[in-house]
Design a protein around this motif. Sequence first.
Motif, PDB file in Angstrom:
ATOM      1  N   GLU A  66       0.829  -1.207   0.000  1.00  0.00           N
ATOM      2  CA  GLU A  66       0.000   0.000   0.000  1.00  0.00           C
ATOM      3  C   GLU A  66       0.864   1.258   0.000  1.00  0.00           C
ATOM      4  OE1 GLU A  66      -3.457   2.231   2.667  1.00  0.00           O
ATOM      5  OE2 GLU A  66      -3.034   0.095   2.983  1.00  0.00           O
ATOM      6  N   GLU A  67       1.840   1.282   0.859  1.00  0.00           N
ATOM      7  CA  GLU A  67       2.749   2.441   0.921  1.00  0.00           C
ATOM      8  C   GLU A  67       3.461   2.640  -0.412  1.00  0.00           C
ATOM      9  OE1 GLU A  67       6.787   3.822   3.350  1.00  0.00           O
ATOM     10  OE2 GLU A  67       5.643   2.064   3.995  1.00  0.00           O
ATOM     11  N   THR A  68       3.894   1.548  -1.046  1.00  0.00           N
ATOM     12  CA  THR A  68       4.604   1.617  -2.313  1.00  0.00           C
ATOM     13  C   THR A  68       3.718   2.191  -3.413  1.00  0.00           C
ATOM     14  OG1 THR A  68       5.988  -0.283  -1.719  1.00  0.00           O
ATOM     15  CG2 THR A  68       5.795   0.248  -4.064  1.00  0.00           C
ATOM     16  N   ILE A  69       2.460   1.732  -3.462  1.00  0.00           N
ATOM     17  CA  ILE A  69       1.536   2.210  -4.490  1.00  0.00           C
ATOM     18  C   ILE A  69       1.173   3.671  -4.271  1.00  0.00           C
ATOM     19  CG2 ILE A  69      -0.812   1.966  -5.403  1.00  0.00           C
ATOM     20  CD1 ILE A  69      -0.544  -1.042  -4.966  1.00  0.00           C
ATOM     21  N   LEU A  70       0.888   4.053  -3.046  1.00  0.00           N
ATOM     22  CA  LEU A  70       0.508   5.435  -2.762  1.00  0.00           C
ATOM     23  C   LEU A  70       1.651   6.392  -3.076  1.00  0.00           C
ATOM     24  CD1 LEU A  70      -1.518   5.053   0.566  1.00  0.00           C
ATOM     25  CD2 LEU A  70      -2.394   5.313  -1.757  1.00  0.00           C
ATOM     26  N   GLN A  71       2.858   5.968  -2.778  1.00  0.00           N
ATOM     27  CA  GLN A  71       4.019   6.810  -3.085  1.00  0.00           C
ATOM     28  C   GLN A  71       4.171   6.971  -4.590  1.00  0.00           C
ATOM     29  OE1 GLN A  71       7.808   5.194  -1.824  1.00  0.00           O
ATOM     30  NE2 GLN A  71       8.710   7.230  -1.644  1.00  0.00           N
ATOM     31  N   ALA A  72       3.984   5.883  -5.338  1.00  0.00           N
ATOM     32  CA  ALA A  72       4.098   5.950  -6.791  1.00  0.00           C
ATOM     33  C   ALA A  72       2.990   6.809  -7.396  1.00  0.00           C
ATOM     34  CB  ALA A  72       4.049   4.537  -7.375  1.00  0.00           C
ATOM     35  N   LEU A  73       1.798   6.725  -6.853  1.00  0.00           N
ATOM     36  CA  LEU A  73       0.693   7.569  -7.318  1.00  0.00           C
ATOM     37  C   LEU A  73       1.020   9.045  -7.118  1.00  0.00           C
ATOM     38  CD1 LEU A  73      -2.362   5.542  -5.951  1.00  0.00           C
ATOM     39  CD2 LEU A  73      -1.927   6.037  -8.361  1.00  0.00           C
ATOM     40  N   ASP A  74       1.531   9.350  -5.955  1.00  0.00           N
ATOM     41  CA  ASP A  74       1.885  10.740  -5.647  1.00  0.00           C
ATOM     42  C   ASP A  74       2.990  11.232  -6.574  1.00  0.00           C
ATOM     43  OD1 ASP A  74       1.748  13.107  -3.855  1.00  0.00           O
ATOM     44  OD2 ASP A  74       3.798  12.496  -3.354  1.00  0.00           O
ATOM     45  N   GLN A  75       3.999  10.397  -6.802  1.00  0.00           N
ATOM     46  CA  GLN A  75       5.122  10.790  -7.655  1.00  0.00           C
ATOM     47  C   GLN A  75       4.717  10.926  -9.118  1.00  0.00           C
ATOM     48  OE1 GLN A  75       8.045   7.772  -6.774  1.00  0.00           O
ATOM     49  NE2 GLN A  75       8.753   8.798  -4.912  1.00  0.00           N
ATOM     50  N   SER A  76       3.657  10.217  -9.510  1.00  0.00           N
ATOM     51  CA  SER A  76       3.197  10.317 -10.902  1.00  0.00           C
ATOM     52  C   SER A  76       2.172  11.434 -11.093  1.00  0.00           C
ATOM     53  CB  SER A  76       2.599   8.979 -11.350  1.00  0.00           C
ATOM     54  OG  SER A  76       1.484   8.631 -10.550  1.00  0.00           O
ATOM     55  N   GLY A  77       1.923  12.202 -10.038  1.00  0.00           N
ATOM     56  CA  GLY A  77       1.067  13.375 -10.155  1.00  0.00           C
ATOM     57  C   GLY A  77      -0.406  13.134  -9.923  1.00  0.00           C
ATOM     58  N   LYS A  78      -0.775  11.964  -9.380  1.00  0.00           N
ATOM     59  CA  LYS A  78      -2.191  11.698  -9.107  1.00  0.00           C
ATOM     60  C   LYS A  78      -2.613  12.381  -7.815  1.00  0.00           C
ATOM     61  CE  LYS A  78      -2.148   8.866 -12.624  1.00  0.00           C
ATOM     62  NZ  LYS A  78      -2.701   9.286 -13.937  1.00  0.00           N
ATOM     63  N   ASN A  79      -3.835  12.865  -7.797  1.00  0.00           N
ATOM     64  CA  ASN A  79      -4.388  13.524  -6.615  1.00  0.00           C
ATOM     65  C   ASN A  79      -5.045  12.478  -5.736  1.00  0.00           C
ATOM     66  OD1 ASN A  79      -5.706  15.064  -4.695  1.00  0.00           O
ATOM     67  ND2 ASN A  79      -6.554  16.528  -6.163  1.00  0.00           N
ATOM     68  N   LEU A  80      -4.415  12.126  -4.629  1.00  0.00           N
ATOM     69  CA  LEU A  80      -4.927  11.061  -3.765  1.00  0.00           C
ATOM     70  C   LEU A  80      -6.252  11.432  -3.104  1.00  0.00           C
ATOM     71  CD1 LEU A  80      -1.648   9.795  -2.036  1.00  0.00           C
ATOM     72  CD2 LEU A  80      -2.813   8.900  -4.048  1.00  0.00           C
ATOM     73  N   LYS A  81      -6.553  12.730  -3.035  1.00  0.00           N
ATOM     74  CA  LYS A  81      -7.821  13.154  -2.435  1.00  0.00           C
ATOM     75  C   LYS A  81      -8.970  13.085  -3.444  1.00  0.00           C
ATOM     76  CE  LYS A  81      -5.719  16.168   1.034  1.00  0.00           C
ATOM     77  NZ  LYS A  81      -5.648  17.560   1.584  1.00  0.00           N
ATOM     78  N   LYS A  82      -8.644  12.987  -4.729  1.00  0.00           N
ATOM     79  CA  LYS A  82      -9.668  12.887  -5.773  1.00  0.00           C
ATOM     80  C   LYS A  82      -9.278  11.785  -6.760  1.00  0.00           C
ATOM     81  CE  LYS A  82     -11.124  17.748  -5.559  1.00  0.00           C
ATOM     82  NZ  LYS A  82     -11.307  19.009  -6.343  1.00  0.00           N
ATOM     83  N   ILE A 142      -1.687  -0.337 -12.925  1.00  0.00           N
ATOM     84  CA  ILE A 142      -1.150  -1.272 -11.934  1.00  0.00           C
ATOM     85  C   ILE A 142      -2.194  -2.229 -11.361  1.00  0.00           C
ATOM     86  CG2 ILE A 142      -1.466   0.381 -10.035  1.00  0.00           C
ATOM     87  CD1 ILE A 142       0.981  -0.831  -8.706  1.00  0.00           C
ATOM     88  N   ASP A 143      -3.459  -1.809 -11.300  1.00  0.00           N
ATOM     89  CA  ASP A 143      -4.395  -2.593 -10.487  1.00  0.00           C
ATOM     90  C   ASP A 143      -5.130  -3.695 -11.251  1.00  0.00           C
ATOM     91  OD1 ASP A 143      -6.193  -1.061 -11.932  1.00  0.00           O
ATOM     92  OD2 ASP A 143      -7.299  -0.329 -10.183  1.00  0.00           O
ATOM     93  N   GLU A 144      -4.890  -3.811 -12.579  1.00  0.00           N
ATOM     94  CA  GLU A 144      -5.462  -4.922 -13.338  1.00  0.00           C
ATOM     95  C   GLU A 144      -4.307  -5.855 -13.715  1.00  0.00           C
ATOM     96  OE1 GLU A 144      -8.804  -4.909 -15.350  1.00  0.00           O
ATOM     97  OE2 GLU A 144      -9.452  -2.854 -14.995  1.00  0.00           O
ATOM     98  N   PHE A 145      -4.019  -6.772 -12.791  1.00  0.00           N
ATOM     99  CA  PHE A 145      -2.818  -7.589 -12.843  1.00  0.00           C
ATOM    100  C   PHE A 145      -3.042  -8.818 -13.737  1.00  0.00           C
ATOM    101  CE2 PHE A 145       0.413 -10.017  -9.992  1.00  0.00           C
ATOM    102  CZ  PHE A 145       1.386  -9.860 -10.962  1.00  0.00           C
ATOM    103  N   GLU A 148      11.790   3.990 -22.675  1.00  0.00           N
ATOM    104  CA  GLU A 148      11.455   5.093 -21.774  1.00  0.00           C
ATOM    105  C   GLU A 148      11.787   4.821 -20.307  1.00  0.00           C
ATOM    106  OE1 GLU A 148       7.317   5.811 -22.378  1.00  0.00           O
ATOM    107  OE2 GLU A 148       7.483   5.860 -24.571  1.00  0.00           O
ATOM    108  N   GLY A 149      12.170   3.580 -20.006  1.00  0.00           N
ATOM    109  CA  GLY A 149      12.383   3.213 -18.612  1.00  0.00           C
ATOM    110  C   GLY A 149      11.079   2.815 -17.956  1.00  0.00           C
ATOM    111  N   ARG A 150      11.185   2.272 -16.764  1.00  0.00           N
ATOM    112  CA  ARG A 150       9.982   1.845 -16.052  1.00  0.00           C
ATOM    113  C   ARG A 150       9.128   3.061 -15.664  1.00  0.00           C
ATOM    114  NH1 ARG A 150      12.000  -2.666 -11.610  1.00  0.00           N
ATOM    115  NH2 ARG A 150      12.650  -4.283 -13.112  1.00  0.00           N
ATOM    116  N   PRO A 151       7.815   2.962 -15.848  1.00  0.00           N
ATOM    117  CA  PRO A 151       6.948   4.054 -15.411  1.00  0.00           C
ATOM    118  C   PRO A 151       6.823   4.060 -13.888  1.00  0.00           C
ATOM    119  CG  PRO A 151       5.632   2.205 -16.168  1.00  0.00           C
ATOM    120  CD  PRO A 151       7.069   1.853 -16.457  1.00  0.00           C
ATOM    121  N   GLN A 152       6.324   5.144 -13.357  1.00  0.00           N
ATOM    122  CA  GLN A 152       6.108   5.205 -11.909  1.00  0.00           C
ATOM    123  C   GLN A 152       5.146   4.102 -11.460  1.00  0.00           C
ATOM    124  OE1 GLN A 152       7.535   7.009  -9.632  1.00  0.00           O
ATOM    125  NE2 GLN A 152       8.615   8.564 -10.827  1.00  0.00           N
ATOM    126  N   LEU A 153       4.080   3.924 -12.251  1.00  0.00           N
ATOM    127  CA  LEU A 153       3.070   2.915 -11.933  1.00  0.00           C
ATOM    128  C   LEU A 153       3.197   1.750 -12.903  1.00  0.00           C
ATOM    129  CD1 LEU A 153      -0.088   5.120 -11.313  1.00  0.00           C
ATOM    130  CD2 LEU A 153       1.049   3.702  -9.620  1.00  0.00           C
TER     131      LEU A 153
END
Length: 275
Positions: free
Chosen positions: A14-30, A39-42, A231-236
Amino acid sequence: MQEVADHYSHGALEETILQALDQSGKNLKKLKPEDLSAIDEFHLRGRMATNELAEEITLMPGTKVLDIGCGIGGASRHLAARFGCFVQGIDLTEEYCSVARSLTALTDLEKQVSYFHGDALDLPFEDNSFDVVWTQHASMNINDKGQMLKEAYRVLKPGGYLALYDILSNADKELHYPVPWAMSPTQSFLVTGGKLHTLLEHAGFRVYSWKDCSDQSLEWFENVLVRIQEEGRPQLGYHLLLGDRFSEMAANQLKNLKENRIMVVQTVALRPSSS
């Protein structure tokens, strides 16, 4: 089963995903379900495969869906957000269920989606509870597929559908390991298409549609790896779920597809309304 659960357990997912979301510019409040689609459709072909499987069945607001092997909840949240379904997910990996609940809360879908830590061979649901049983890339880790399908049949309402998207064995050759779902053969239980068809019929299902998605999966996977190389690995990405051996698992997955050691199948089966 514990060996399988341990394979998917991360420890700080959870911590890893939330950090990656934040670093990729996603708004965790929205946060929106589509913000998580990388990432979530594995499963192979991700959201595209989920939409194609959904198109094979009738989904409408209020449809009750059970997602077996729900992972961190990507497909279940998408079915709820796009189609208005009420979805209950179950997964053998407790950490996945915990992360699924957290991400569902962040996407404001708690009223439509819930998650249970449990076993597909002994579902904690009453008979005739669901309109659809949904499963993507889960049965590869289940040895007793006959029991899994019997349980799916039991919890389905008469006239309900089993929607399945999975990796099958396509040859007598051993797979190259590790792969995303298994470090070794002790965690992998693939069957051929013919065997799966027989198991479905023995469980009482009537096969409604069957589609070989192997070529599309190979093309998709090759394109993903090319983008990573350029391009290298994406944040997510799935590497967050798979850890340090992601590159090796991905290379073996590609090799198994190219050498026709595995195939990818989308199938929908009906629980008949009467015998």
